[in-house]
Scaffold this active site. Structure first.
Site, PDB file in Angstrom:
ATOM      1  CG  HIS A 470      -1.695   1.196   1.512  1.00  0.00           C
ATOM      2  ND1 HIS A 470      -3.074   1.230   1.472  1.00  0.00           N
ATOM      3  CD2 HIS A 470      -1.318   2.452   1.859  1.00  0.00           C
ATOM      4  CE1 HIS A 470      -3.494   2.458   1.756  1.00  0.00           C
ATOM      5  NE2 HIS A 470      -2.448   3.215   2.009  1.00  0.00           N
ATOM      6  CD  GLU A 471       1.699   3.678   3.923  1.00  0.00           C
ATOM      7  OE1 GLU A 471       1.954   4.708   3.263  1.00  0.00           O
ATOM      8  OE2 GLU A 471       0.804   3.621   4.774  1.00  0.00           O
ATOM      9  CG  HIS A 475      -0.024   6.066  -0.814  1.00  0.00           C
ATOM     10  ND1 HIS A 475      -1.245   6.457  -1.308  1.00  0.00           N
ATOM     11  CD2 HIS A 475      -0.245   5.672   0.469  1.00  0.00           C
ATOM     12  CE1 HIS A 475      -2.175   6.297  -0.366  1.00  0.00           C
ATOM     13  NE2 HIS A 475      -1.587   5.810   0.719  1.00  0.00           N
ATOM     14  CD  GLU A 528      -4.945   6.492   2.083  1.00  0.00           C
ATOM     15  OE1 GLU A 528      -4.476   5.338   2.069  1.00  0.00           O
ATOM     16  OE2 GLU A 528      -4.237   7.498   2.277  1.00  0.00           O
TER      17      GLU A 528
HETATM   18 ZN   LIG Z   1      -2.478   5.237   2.466  1.00  0.00          ZN
END
Ligand SMILES: [Zn+2]
EC number: 3.4.14.4
Length: 757
Positions: A470-471, A475, A528
């Protein structure tokens, strides 16, 4: 800012359903979850010097955290002192014998332990999330018998009786004004004297602004002089008193002011004896600092707490920001202003955390493989960044977090001027998240029985994989098409084709436009959602799972639980939707709901959500994921969705992006899912916010030991009984003296702390 983990707010409805009392929202339930903060491995990996540094910072944090009692309610310091005396003389087991002999039931005694654990965890008798009061869930007369017959009372009868007389009434009172923190008639607060109103708060803020003084470390006390005119005291937190001869940048500010016809007096010395102990340990920590930035940072904090200077704290914070990726991370001071009813006074907090070296190593591997993994994402290479930029991200394990509560992630400092010029740090508190996600089997809502053991076993590991993806690749991936001020494009207008339309690129970001400015209200949740979707999508890649150490059947279980957790989170997310205004209150949870909708839409029985009736006869629900269809049905659906998300983002197509995202995020009662009705079930089954037991560190010779405690209310109490081994009684004396010195400010006929302690 502190970010609470998902699903963190206290459970009014669940408690109301479970508890025996009418005012169940004002108690902590006996079966409240209690977890231990696990930082053993991260602590083990510290060098002896790093441990000494962490130890003294922890001591400073714990001492300073006691100030929160004085920042919460007039009675909180007395309650703390009383409980600490009780449990110092008798541990929870010994006191149980006495309590049962006094006629308490096991449930009543457990209710008392939960109450005491709640006081320590929240550093006061108001919940740190939600700001409502909590009271002991047993008859007052019975608690009085336990206290007055305790060993502590036998040893010091006058003192214990006096403490009880001072706080007993207030401990149980649910008089409307005392139910919440608030200003004036709205509630109780000790950031302001009891007679202050919102008008006083505004006037004081204008005064502070006019003098270029920060409110962060202050409290406001209002008095009336002989002529009946109000006089305001702005009291700064500091070791030194107003009369100190030592000259500093602060001393010239300590004087009387006339402001719009009102009298203001700026004084200092609030919490002085507590801050003295904070400073002593910061001095000691300085000797073990890893670099000169840490030394200078601590020197400025010491200056700040000694003099009452927020400017010094800002200077310290500047060094702190520059100290990138330290092994032992910390922050300390008057930081978060959530609990000041006016919103500008900071609550004391101090934390010490350690870089999770094992996790960081895995993240590094992931970054090293990024170039290759990015090619796996379902969009054409032209939609990917020319060069991979790893976002700033640290995973820390918390050793100590003092104050009223522990967030799961932090983004500080809060000083806006520093954030603009110097930046900030973004950290994820790994072991706090682990606590938040670890659920007792019986509290694991909405899952099939068969899934529960698997879920418990693999939740942690799968979450690590998901967070890393995710990070870093979520992103960190994807390109925005931009035309700069000179008219040049950062993509080839001739050759780049939009895979959704088969046409050339029609829209892009013009100079000055950003993702946030264009997508405004949906920007953060949409992003997100993109990052979460990347996590789900790439966790199917064997290379990724290998980096995290999973192969074969284990890898398949990690994938299954990661996906299962996502669809369950999509259901739990409904708690964060407000039907009255048709809006979402939490970006991540909205994103998870959207993903649940996408996977439901994929059909073929991949995901099903079914309303059921629980064994208690009340509404319940089951969420199922067919693990055999993850690759055949789930992956293609996610692939289509992820590509649309990225293409609309890259091309700055706001209209298309809104239509897509808001369509999935809409919560209606349309069949078959009937999400609005399911939301009631989610609220009904919501779990109470957990209490977290933290370890102690102790210096033995020149070595620092880590002392851990059982994950129970009794274990939490024990951790506090051993927290101040050298000066526990002295601290209780200090706290009650400080509270007593100001008690008159909250006295009115019906609700005064009556005695002296
Ligand atoms: Zn996030």
């Amino acid at each position: 800012m502190g970010e609470p983990e998902a699903g963190s707010e206290f459970a009014i409805l669940a408690a109301a359903a479970a508890g025996p009392m009418a005012d169940a929202q004002y108690i902590l339930p006996n079966d409240i979850g209690v977890s231990s903060l696990d930082c053993r491995e991260a602590f083990r990996l510290l060098s002896p010097t790093e441990r000494l540094y962490a130890h003294h910072l922890s001591r400073a944090a714990w001492y300073g955290g006691l100030a929160v009692l004085l920042q919460t309610s007039p009675e909180a310091p007395y309650i703390y002192a009383l409980l600490s005396r009780l449990f110092r003389a008798q541990d929870p087991d010994q006191l149980r014998q006495h309590a049962l002999a006094e006629g308490l039931t096991e449930e009543e005694y457990q209710a008392f332990l939960v109450y005491a654990a709640g006081i320590y965890s929240n550093m006061g008798n108001y919940k740190s999330f939600g700001d409502t009061k909590f009271v002991p869930n047993l008859p007052k007369e019975k608690l009085e018998r336990v206290i007055l017959g305790s060993k502590a009372a036998q040893q010091n009868p006058a003192e214990v009786r006096s403490l009880w007389q001072t706080c007993g009434e207030l401990m149980f009172s649910l008089e409307p004004r005392l139910r919440h923190l608030g200003l004036g008639k709205e509630g109780i607060t000790t950031y302001f004297s009891g007679d202050c109103t919102m008008e006083d708060a505004k006037l004081a803020q204008d005064f502070l602004d006019s003098q270029n003084l920060s409110a962060y470390n202050t409290r406001l006390f209002k008095d009336v002089d002989q002529d009946g005119k109000p006089r305001y005291e702005v009291r700064l937190a500091s070791v030194l008193g107003t009369e100190s001869a030592l000259h500093s940048e602060m001393t010239s500010r300590l004087k009387s002011y006339e402001f719009r016809g009102n009298h203001f007096q700026v004084t200092r010395g609030d919490y002085a004896p507590i801050l003295q102990k904070v400073v002593e340990h910061l001095e000691k920590a300085k000797a073990y600092a890893a670099n000169s930035r840490q030394e200078q940072m601590l020197a400025q904090y010491i200056e700040s707490f000694t003099q009452g200077s927020i400017e010094a704290h800002k200077r310290g914070s500047r060094f702190w920001i520059q100290d990138k990726g330290p092994i032992v991370e910390s922050y300390i001071g008057f930081i978060e202003s959530y609990r000041d009813p006016f919103g500008s006074r900071g609550e004391f907090e101090g934390f010490v955390a350690m870089v999770n070296k094992a996790m960081s190593a895995k993240f590094e591997c992931l970054v090293a493989s990024a170039e290759q993994l990015l090619k796996e994402l379902p969009w054409p290479p032209a939609f990917e960044k020319d060069k991979f930029l790893s976002p700033d991200f640290t995973s820390l394990d918390v050793l100590t977090f003092s104050g009223s509560g522990i967030p799961a992630g932090i983004n500080i400092p809060n000083y806006d001027d520093l954030r603009q010029t110097e930046g900030f740090k973004n950290v994820s508190l790994g072991n706090v998240l682990a606590v938040a996600y670890a659920t007792q089997r019986e509290k694991l809502t909405f899952l099939e029985e068969d899934d529960k053991d698997l879920y418990i076993r693999w939740k942690g590991p799968s979450f690590d994989v998901q967070v890393g993806l995710h990070e870093l690749l979520g992103h960190g991936s994807g390109k925005l098409f931009v035309q700069d001020e000179k008219g040049a494009f950062n993509f080839d207008q001739e050759t780049v084709i939009n895979p959704e339309t088969g046409e050339q690129i029609q829209s892009w970001y013009r100079s000055g436009e950003t993702w946030d400015s264009k997508f405004s209200t949906i920007a953060s949740s949409y992003e997100e959602c993109r990052a979460e979707s990347v996590g789900l999508y790439l966790c199917l890649n064997p290379q990724v799972l290998e980096i995290f150490g999973f192969e074969g059947a284990d890898a398949e279980d990690v994938i299954y639980v990661n996906w299962l957790n996502m669809v369950r989170a999509g259901l739990l997310a409904l708690e964060f939707y407000t039907p009255e205004v048709s809006s979402w209150r939490q970006a991540h949870m909205q994103a998870r709901f959207v993903i649940l909708r996408v996977l439901l839409e994929a059909g073929e029985g991949l995901v099903t959500v079914t309303p059921t009736t629980g064994t208690d006869g009340r509404p319940d629900a089951r969420v199922r994921l067919d693990r055999n269809k993850i690759r055949s049905v789930g992956k293609p659906a996610l692939e289509r969705f992820l590509r649309r998300l990225q293409v609309l983002k890259s091309t700055g197509d706001v209209a298309g992006g809104r239509a897509l995202y808001e369509g999935y995020a809409a919560v209606t009662d349309a069949p078959p899912e009937c999400f609005l009705t399911l939301r009631d079930t989610v609220l009904l089954r919501k779990e109470s916010r957990k209490l977290i037991v933290q370890p102690n560190t102790r210096l033995e010779g020149s070595e620092v030991q880590l002392l851990e405690y059982e994950a129970s209310a009794a274990g939490l109490i024990q951790s506090f009984s051993e927290r101040f081994p050298e000066d526990g009684p002295e601290l209780e004396e200090i706290l009650t003296q400080l509270a007593t010195a100001d008690a008159r400010f909250w006295k009115c006929p019906s609700e005064a702390p009556s005695g002296q302690a």
